[in-house]
Design a protein around this motif. Structure first.
Motif, PDB file in Angstrom:
ATOM      1  N   ALA A   1       4.139  12.066  -0.607  1.00  0.00           N
ATOM      2  CA  ALA A   1       4.578  11.361  -1.808  1.00  0.00           C
ATOM      3  C   ALA A   1       4.973  12.344  -2.905  1.00  0.00           C
ATOM      4  O   ALA A   1       6.058  12.229  -3.495  1.00  0.00           O
ATOM      5  CB  ALA A   1       3.472  10.432  -2.300  1.00  0.00           C
TER       6      ALA A   1
ATOM      7  N   TYR B   1       5.748   4.608  -0.890  1.00  0.00           N
ATOM      8  CA  TYR B   1       6.292   5.417   0.203  1.00  0.00           C
ATOM      9  C   TYR B   1       5.868   4.855   1.555  1.00  0.00           C
ATOM     10  O   TYR B   1       6.668   4.815   2.497  1.00  0.00           O
ATOM     11  CB  TYR B   1       5.848   6.873   0.068  1.00  0.00           C
ATOM     12  CG  TYR B   1       6.498   7.594  -1.089  1.00  0.00           C
ATOM     13  CD1 TYR B   1       7.691   8.287  -0.927  1.00  0.00           C
ATOM     14  CD2 TYR B   1       5.929   7.559  -2.364  1.00  0.00           C
ATOM     15  CE1 TYR B   1       8.300   8.938  -1.992  1.00  0.00           C
ATOM     16  CE2 TYR B   1       6.528   8.194  -3.429  1.00  0.00           C
ATOM     17  CZ  TYR B   1       7.706   8.885  -3.238  1.00  0.00           C
ATOM     18  OH  TYR B   1       8.314   9.509  -4.306  1.00  0.00           O
TER      19      TYR B   1
ATOM     20  N   PHE C   1      15.074   5.513  -0.556  1.00  0.00           N
ATOM     21  CA  PHE C   1      13.818   5.135  -1.201  1.00  0.00           C
ATOM     22  C   PHE C   1      14.082   4.634  -2.612  1.00  0.00           C
ATOM     23  O   PHE C   1      13.525   3.610  -3.029  1.00  0.00           O
ATOM     24  CB  PHE C   1      12.869   6.333  -1.221  1.00  0.00           C
ATOM     25  CG  PHE C   1      11.565   6.057  -1.909  1.00  0.00           C
ATOM     26  CD1 PHE C   1      10.639   5.191  -1.348  1.00  0.00           C
ATOM     27  CD2 PHE C   1      11.255   6.653  -3.125  1.00  0.00           C
ATOM     28  CE1 PHE C   1       9.424   4.917  -1.985  1.00  0.00           C
ATOM     29  CE2 PHE C   1      10.056   6.398  -3.764  1.00  0.00           C
ATOM     30  CZ  PHE C   1       9.136   5.523  -3.188  1.00  0.00           C
TER      31      PHE C   1
END
Length: 328
Positions: free
Chosen positions: A200, A258, A315
């Protein structure tokens, strides 16, 4: 195309809230339930936080189950207050007096086992907090893991250089219940994906790229996230001014998102390490650390996918979509 069934196990703090919203916004995901566990705050606060997120997203039909209020062994450790005492930054003064009536009567662990038995080999389980509920599930039903489609975990620290989380070698979720983390990574033989602390942090986004510095959005979810991340934003600004890394560093790290992103869209993950792992329980400084076995010392038959790199743009898009007007 049928939607993929998903169970979210959470200790609903700020990043958990974003991860839940991400799942709710995904067009091919059907959230079967949200199960609650202690962690960022008490399990009672977690239940209320989840209900608040579902209200904001107009998804009150999703059942919420109360689970473990402490670790598998020993007393609860004192949670840190990076997310405030209530897990959402202490930004809300109102409280729903009817919240307990909105929580299902069935215990979270029993509900998890039941839902997976009803949908064998179909359910993805995303674990965003301490793994106590999952450890109890496998103890009650040893065949539970094999009935899952896959498991995605946010947790673990594998390099022993964790500065600013819990200890030198332990990430928060695993440190809060190391025994449960050990049980899950030993007994869950379904495909398992681990989004670690390092994964992360090394794939952080700038606040502008994640939307904080973009034009204001009026969707309720966007307003909600701007409100609850105000404390994170303050930490980040302090880090930038002082040129040092505090909890959130100079960028935005939505840790739990994540793991959720990897579940929603596997192409978000661009690199991973596949190997056996084990959680250290005995070390005075390394308790809770995840050990990667790349030389087959442990002689384990089950590998875990430890995520290392992600497609930052994919993302980011999932983050942005998570705070747009909710979709059903």
């Amino acid at each position: 195309m049928a939607k993929r069934p998903l169970i979210i196990d959470t200790d609903c703090g700020i990043d958990d809230a974003q991860a839940i919203m991400m799942a709710l916004a995904a067009p091919d995901i059907r959230v079967l339930a949200v199960t609650c566990v202690f962690g960022n705050t008490s399990v009672e606060n977690v239940c209320q936080n989840v209900l608040r997120v579902l209200d904001v997203c107009e998804r009150q039909e999703i059942p919420v189950f109360r689970g473990s209020g402490g670790p598998l062994v020993g007393a609860s450790s004192q949670a840190r207050d990076h997310f405030g005492t209530d897990g959402l930054g202490d930004v809300f003064k109102d409280q729903d007096p009817q919240w307990e009536q909105k929580i299902q009567k069935e215990h979270a662990v029993n509900a998890m086992i039941r839902l997976v038995n009803e949908n064998q080999k179909q359910v993805s389980l995303v674990a965003l907090g301490p793994l106590t509920n999952l450890a109890l599930a496998v103890r009650l039903d040893p065949g539970f893991p094999q009935k899952l489609k896959d498991l995605f975990i946010m947790g673990g620290n594998m390099e022993g250089d964790d500065d600013g989380n819990v200890s030198l070698c332990a990430e928060f979720n695993f440190a809060m219940d190391a025994e449960s983390a050990y049980v899950v990574l030993e007994d869950f033989l379904c495909p398992t994906y681990l989004a670690s602390w390092e994964f992360a942090c090394r794939n952080a986004l700038t606040w502008v790229r994640c939307g904080r510095g973009a034009s204001p959005q009026n969707a309720p979810a966007a307003v909600f996230m701007r409100t609850v991340t105000s404390r994170c934003w303050a930490f980040s600004q302090e880090a930038s001014r002082n040129k040092r890394d505090v909890h959130f560093g100079p960028g935005f790290v939505s840790y739990d998102a994540y793991a959720m992103a990897a579940c929603i869209d596997g192409s978000v993950v661009t690199e991973s390490i596949e190997c056996p792992v084990r959680v250290e329980l005995q070390g005075s400084m390394s308790r809770g650390m995840v050990v990667l076995d790349r030389t087959d010392e442990l002689k384990k038959s089950h590998n875990v996918f430890v995520l290392t790199k992600c497609d930052a743009e994919k993302f980011r898009r999932l983050l942005v979509e998570s705070v747009r007007q909710p979709r059903r």
